[in-house]
Design an enzyme around this catalytic site. Structure first.
Site, PDB file in Angstrom:
ATOM      1  N   CYS A  95       5.469  -4.297   7.440  1.00  9.49           N
ATOM      2  CA  CYS A  95       4.457  -3.702   6.565  1.00  9.49           C
ATOM      3  C   CYS A  95       3.360  -2.983   7.325  1.00  9.49           C
ATOM      4  O   CYS A  95       2.863  -1.961   6.886  1.00  9.49           O
ATOM      5  CB  CYS A  95       3.888  -4.747   5.633  1.00  9.49           C
ATOM      6  SG  CYS A  95       3.104  -6.115   6.487  1.00  9.49           S
ATOM      7  N   HIS A 155       0.479  -9.518   4.323  1.00  8.38           N
ATOM      8  CA  HIS A 155       0.938  -8.179   3.998  1.00  8.38           C
ATOM      9  C   HIS A 155      -0.177  -7.193   4.286  1.00  8.38           C
ATOM     10  O   HIS A 155      -1.351  -7.555   4.337  1.00  8.38           O
ATOM     11  CB  HIS A 155       1.322  -8.136   2.504  1.00  8.38           C
ATOM     12  CG  HIS A 155       2.058  -6.898   2.115  1.00  8.38           C
ATOM     13  ND1 HIS A 155       3.181  -6.463   2.762  1.00  8.38           N
ATOM     14  CD2 HIS A 155       1.831  -5.999   1.114  1.00  8.38           C
ATOM     15  CE1 HIS A 155       3.617  -5.345   2.190  1.00  8.38           C
ATOM     16  NE2 HIS A 155       2.807  -5.054   1.188  1.00  8.38           N
ATOM     17  N   ASP A 163       1.390   1.148  -1.859  1.00 10.60           N
ATOM     18  CA  ASP A 163       2.060   0.232  -0.933  1.00 10.60           C
ATOM     19  C   ASP A 163       3.390   0.838  -0.503  1.00 10.60           C
ATOM     20  O   ASP A 163       4.379   0.768  -1.221  1.00 10.60           O
ATOM     21  CB  ASP A 163       2.294  -1.121  -1.601  1.00 10.60           C
ATOM     22  CG  ASP A 163       2.845  -2.136  -0.608  1.00 10.60           C
ATOM     23  OD1 ASP A 163       3.044  -1.771   0.568  1.00 10.60           O
ATOM     24  OD2 ASP A 163       3.059  -3.297  -1.014  1.00 10.60           O
TER      25      ASP A 163
END
Lengths: 673, 305
Positions: free
Chosen positions: A423, A466, A482
């Site tokens: 991520c 994250h 995202d």
């Protein structure tokens, strides 16, 4: 005749050593390893002393050992300030004193040190397992104290002191509960600086490639959340913790804006609204939830967008995240209201903010910059640019816990060459791209998702960590983007394991974590049970002070300290009074006998001053006779006093200490006539 | 009570000069209902004391001189075939008496010594499979020579424990010895001693002993004394509960003969060496110490409070 030398009874020594080992193990996780070694040496030495195989350390050796310990502490910690050096100092004193027990009072000192050191561990760890272990330790220390008083005549063997200690602990339980429920948590009068636990896993305030993939290896608990209503859908659970705006070519870190923690940029709970509060447009019904967070030694807290604190000591920052007034040294519970429907600063960014959120180092990632400016020219709309970048990610990129190591131009290499990442790679490169294209953007770090516990709360673990991006668009304000959701939608909709379950690195740092085995039915059941127990412990026991405040307020009208103190003294005092009556009434006679002895001993003192000390084991009559032989003028009175004492003491006449005292006082004895 | 005891002492004192304290202890032992062991060198008046006691108490009295060839049957009795009646008839031995004087008990073999055991403990004897009760009261007064003397068999611990008290007589003081040497042989006066305390009265006194009051803290004191003998490394072994009971019983009797209905610490201290002495054995450095020395050591190490 020498008085018998005090010898530690083997029961006492046995339990003393067992308790010693237990206390050392209790603190083992934050003690330097040489102390553990020293502790073993001390134990062996003590055993050899008992067997008379070794000699007690001489004064010189003792001084040397003390010096060694102090030197070790200085080398280990440098400064004596802080909890850990202090505990280590106490522990070394404890193990040195173990070698130096000559009298019973030395053994007492060791026992009391053990009590204190055991209690100290609660400052480090208050989990349910550790609390039970501390209680076990206390029982062992108590057993040692009882063992010191055992004689061969006691019988019952080695285990007897422990049984007795357990009984005493059980008897103390009601009082403990009473104090737990009613005693107000008055707060510390002083604060102990904790050593920073650097090895602690968790989200940090910087992000470089590889940071989050490390967290994916850990199954440790981050926090738990219980919602007042239903738990929102998995893909909406973005636990915002940190905003990272500054990029130096490799590492994302917090912008100078968010480092001011106590200025006007923090809206504390209960304070009047700051001017920037009106930049937030909150719409619809808020979600109410409460979070129990594990200690992180940091100040930031996690919440869903866009939050407003509902607990004392929690504040909202200018970049819309929550912080705590103090670093989290123990578990903390806080309540939050969040508005999922919101707009943040849609009217426009202040110029200095715009600079911050467009900042980029010049000399890095030329290829990305070039592509960004090319695409910028090709599209007319910011949103179109965003979707173009996301499409790029979607086409070729792989989401993995084992990304290749990147060089100087990390974004370039990621976007054009390796195209494999976690991520932080996606979020970092996306924000870089946006800024290069002139759109204000920032990285947000936190957690995403969480595991639903059957008891209707959410468990968020380290591997849920994250990072995602936020960009600012005209009229829409800050919106969340995202990129990971595009590459690996399961990560967002389900959890990390569903994406990476087969990768060997997942949970690599928690080899025995029960999470690893969640496909085994009964083990998973067990895991959920333990999890539930821990949560309730945190909620009801560690977080009891919040419940207590409300409860005391209901009970006593208000919770000002003096009222609580008054109520406690009233209830406690009358209980003690009743207990006193119950204990003293049937033993009044016994007590007045003790008074008789006191008066008689006063007579002995009087005679001793006159040069006639009473011998050990000498009875009153013999004593009086001996004195009377040297001082015939006293004979009549002494015989009278002795007769009176004997009659009350031994013949069962009603004890009358006052008369005896009067008679003794009237005795005039001149220094040896 | 005091007058009675004083009369007993003066009476015996005429045959055993200058040993009033020992006589008092011996009477205490009998009042407490226990057997008495008198230990001293030959010629110190052990037998005289025993005979004197028997005389003043007016008990039926038998004396056995223990020798190395004495057999159990010589004490307990034996069945002899009576030709005229054509059956065995039991001839009771000297043990069937109210007071048995076992003179020089440690001169005989352990086998014969243990024959006395049942008699002393149970007040009955079993001969040829038949248990026969002994008269009531039943006392054994045994005398023995110190073990260092040649030709002695030390009494086993179990048998020593059957004796409530052990007393030593010791040399007389010069004045008493002078009186002894210049007067008539006191033993000849033995025949003149009259019965002062009939057996029935003795049994009554024994019952009174049980009524003497012992304060709670004196029991504590006694327990501390006993505990000390068990804890301190000076002792090879500590006092048994029976030993502790014996101290208490004797202290009561001692208080009673001093005309008190309650025990004071001095009572316990007065009887302790005689009651505990033969039940203690020193260890280590004190292995060779006499029991009395050890008992006095206990008294001087444990305070009464």
């Amino acid at each position: 005749m020498t008085s018998p030398v005090w010898k530690i009874h083997r029961n006492g020594l046995f339990w003393l050593l067992v308790a010693f080992a237990a206390v050392i193990v209790l603190h083992a996780d934050h003690l330097p390893s040489w102390i553990l070694l020293a502790a073993s040496v001390a134990t062996i030495w003590r055993i050899q002393l008992y067997r008379s195989a070794w000699r007690p350390p001489s004064r010189l050796i003792k001084t040397g050992l003390l010096g060694l310990c102090l030197a070790g502490l200085v080398v280990e910690y440098g400064s004596p300030v802080g909890l850990e050096p202090m505990v280590a100092l106490l522990v070394s004193a404890y193990l040195l004193k173990l070698l130096e027990m000559h009298h019973r009072r030395d053994a007492y000192l060791v026992v009391f040190l053990a009590f204190f050191i055991t209690a100290l561990d609660a400052l480090f760890d208050q989990s349910i397992g550790n609390t039970l272990y501390i209680i076990g330790c206390l029982s062992l220390v108590l057993a040692a104290l009882l063992g010191l008083h055992s004689t061969d005549a006691d019988g019952g063997g080695q285990l007897r002191p422990l049984g007795k200690a357990m009984a005493i602990m059980a008897q103390a339980l009601p009082l403990m509960l009473l104090l737990f429920i009613f005693m107000p948590r008055l707060g510390a009068l002083w604060s102990v600086p904790m050593q920073q636990q650097s090895a602690k896993t968790g989200v940090t305030d910087t992000m470089s490639p590889g940071d989050f993939s490390r967290l994916g290896r850990s199954g440790e608990l981050a926090f738990r959340v219980s919602f007042e209503g239903a738990i929102p859908a998995q893909q909406n659970l973005y636990w915002r913790g940190l905003v990272l705006a500054e990029f130096d070519g490799r590492t994302w870190s917090r912008s100078p804006l968010s480092r001011f923690q106590d200025s006007g940029l923090v809206q504390w709970y209960g304070d009047p609204p700051k001017s920037w509060d009106q930049l937030i447009e909150r719409k619809g019904e808020p979600l109410a939830f409460s979070v129990v967070i594990e200690p992180t030694q940091q100040r930031w807290l996690y919440a869903l967008d866009t939050p407003k604190p509902d607990s004392e000591g929690v504040g909202l920052t200018r970049d819309y995240r929550l912080i705590s007034a103090y670093p989290l040294r123990s578990k903390k519970q806080y309540r939050v209201n969040s508005w999922p429907e919101h707009r943040l600063e849609p009217q426009g960014l202040p110029p200095q903010h715009r600079t911050v959120y467009l900042q980029l180092p010049e000399e890095f990632n030329p290829r990305t910059r070039e592509l960004a400016s090319r695409w910028r020219k090709m599209v007319s709309d910011d949103l179109e640019l965003v979707s173009r970048v996301l499409t790029l990610y979607n086409s070729e990129f792989v989401y993995t816990l084992q990304p290749p190591i990147l060089g100087k131009h990390s974004v370039d290499e990621f976007l054009f060459d390796s195209q494999r990442g976690f991520c932080e790679h996606f979020a970092g490169s996306f924000v870089f791209f946006m800024r290069a294209a002139g759109i204000p953007a920032r990285v947000v770090a936190g957690y995403q998702g969480g595991e639903r516990h059957p008891d209707d709360y959410l468990v968020v673990r380290q591997y849920d960590a994250h990072a995602w991006a936020e960009i600012w668009l005209e009229d829409r304000g800050w919106i969340r983007v995202d990129p990971t959701a595009v590459v690996a939608p399961q990560r967002i909709e389900q959890d990390l394991q569903s994406v990476l379950g087969s990768e060997t690195d997942f949970l690599a740092d928690s080899p025995v974590s029960l999470v690893r085995f969640r496909h085994i039915g009964w083990l998973n059941q067990l895991r959920l049970q333990i999890e539930s127990l821990n949560y309730n412990w945190a909620l009801w026991v560690l977080g009891y002070d919040q419940i207590q405040t409300a409860f005391l307020r209901n009970l006593l009208g208000d919770n000002s300290l003096w009222r609580i103190a008054l109520a406690l003294t009233g209830v406690g005092g009358s209980l003690l009074l009743l207990l006193g009556f119950w204990l003293l009434l049937p033993r009044r006679r016994e007590r007045s006998r003790d008074l008789l002895d006191r008066e008689f001993l006063r007579l002995c003192q009087k005679l001793e001053k006159a040069g006639f000390p009473r011998q050990v084991g000498e009875g009153p009559r013999d004593y009086a006779q001996r004195v009377a032989e040297s001082r015939p003028e006293l004979a009549r009175e002494l015989v009278e006093v002795t007769r009176m004492y004997e009659a009350m003491r031994y013949a069962g006449e009603t004890p009358d200490a006052r008369t005896l005292a009067r008679t003794i006082r009237s005795l005039r004895i001149n220094r040896s006539g | 009570m005091r007058q009675v005891v004083d009369k007993l002492i003066t009476s015996i004192g005429r045959v055993l000069i200058g040993k009033d304290e020992q006589i008092r202890l011996a009477i205490t032992c009998l009042f407490a209902g226990g057997h008495l062991l008198i230990e001293d060198m030959p010629g110190m008046g052990k037998t005289t004391l025993a005979q004197g006691l028997a005389a003043v108490l007016g008990l039926s009295y038998n004396r056995v001189q223990f020798t190395s060839d004495l057999l159990p049957a010589d004490i307990l009795g034996i069945s002899v075939y009576d030709r005229t009646r054509g059956q065995f008839e039991f001839h009771p031995g000297p043990v069937f008496s109210q007071l048995l004087l076992a003179d020089e008990i440690n001169r005989t073999t352990p086998k014969t010594q243990s024959a006395l055991l049942e008699a002393m403990a149970e007040g009955q004897v079993t001969v040829e499979g038949e248990t026969r009760p002994l008269p009531h009261p039943f006392f054994v007064i045994a005398t023995q020579n110190p073990l260092t003397q040649s030709g002695t068999y030390p009494l086993p611990e179990s048998q020593l424990d059957r004796f409530l008290m052990r007393i030593e007589l010791g040399y007389p003081d010069p004045r008493s010895e002078r009186a002894l040497l210049s007067g008539v042989n006191p033993r000849s006066r033995l025949a003149e001693i009259k019965t002062l305390l009939p057996a029935k009265q003795l049994l009554q006194i024994q019952q009174h002993v049980a009524d003497v009051k012992v304060a709670e803290n004196l029991v504590d004191y006694l327990q501390r004394l006993v505990q000390f003998t068990r804890d301190d490394p000076v002792f090879y072994y500590g006092l048994s509960p029976r030993g502790a009971l014996a101290v208490l019983q004797c202290a009561r009797a001692w208080a009673l003969i001093h005309g008190r209905q309650y025990v004071i610490p001095e009572d316990i201290q007065a009887v302790f060496p005689s009651v505990a002495g033969h039940r203690l054995r020193g260890a280590g450095e004190c292995a060779n110490h006499d029991g009395d020395v050890l008992a006095n050591l206990v008294l001087s190490a444990v305070d009464i409070f």
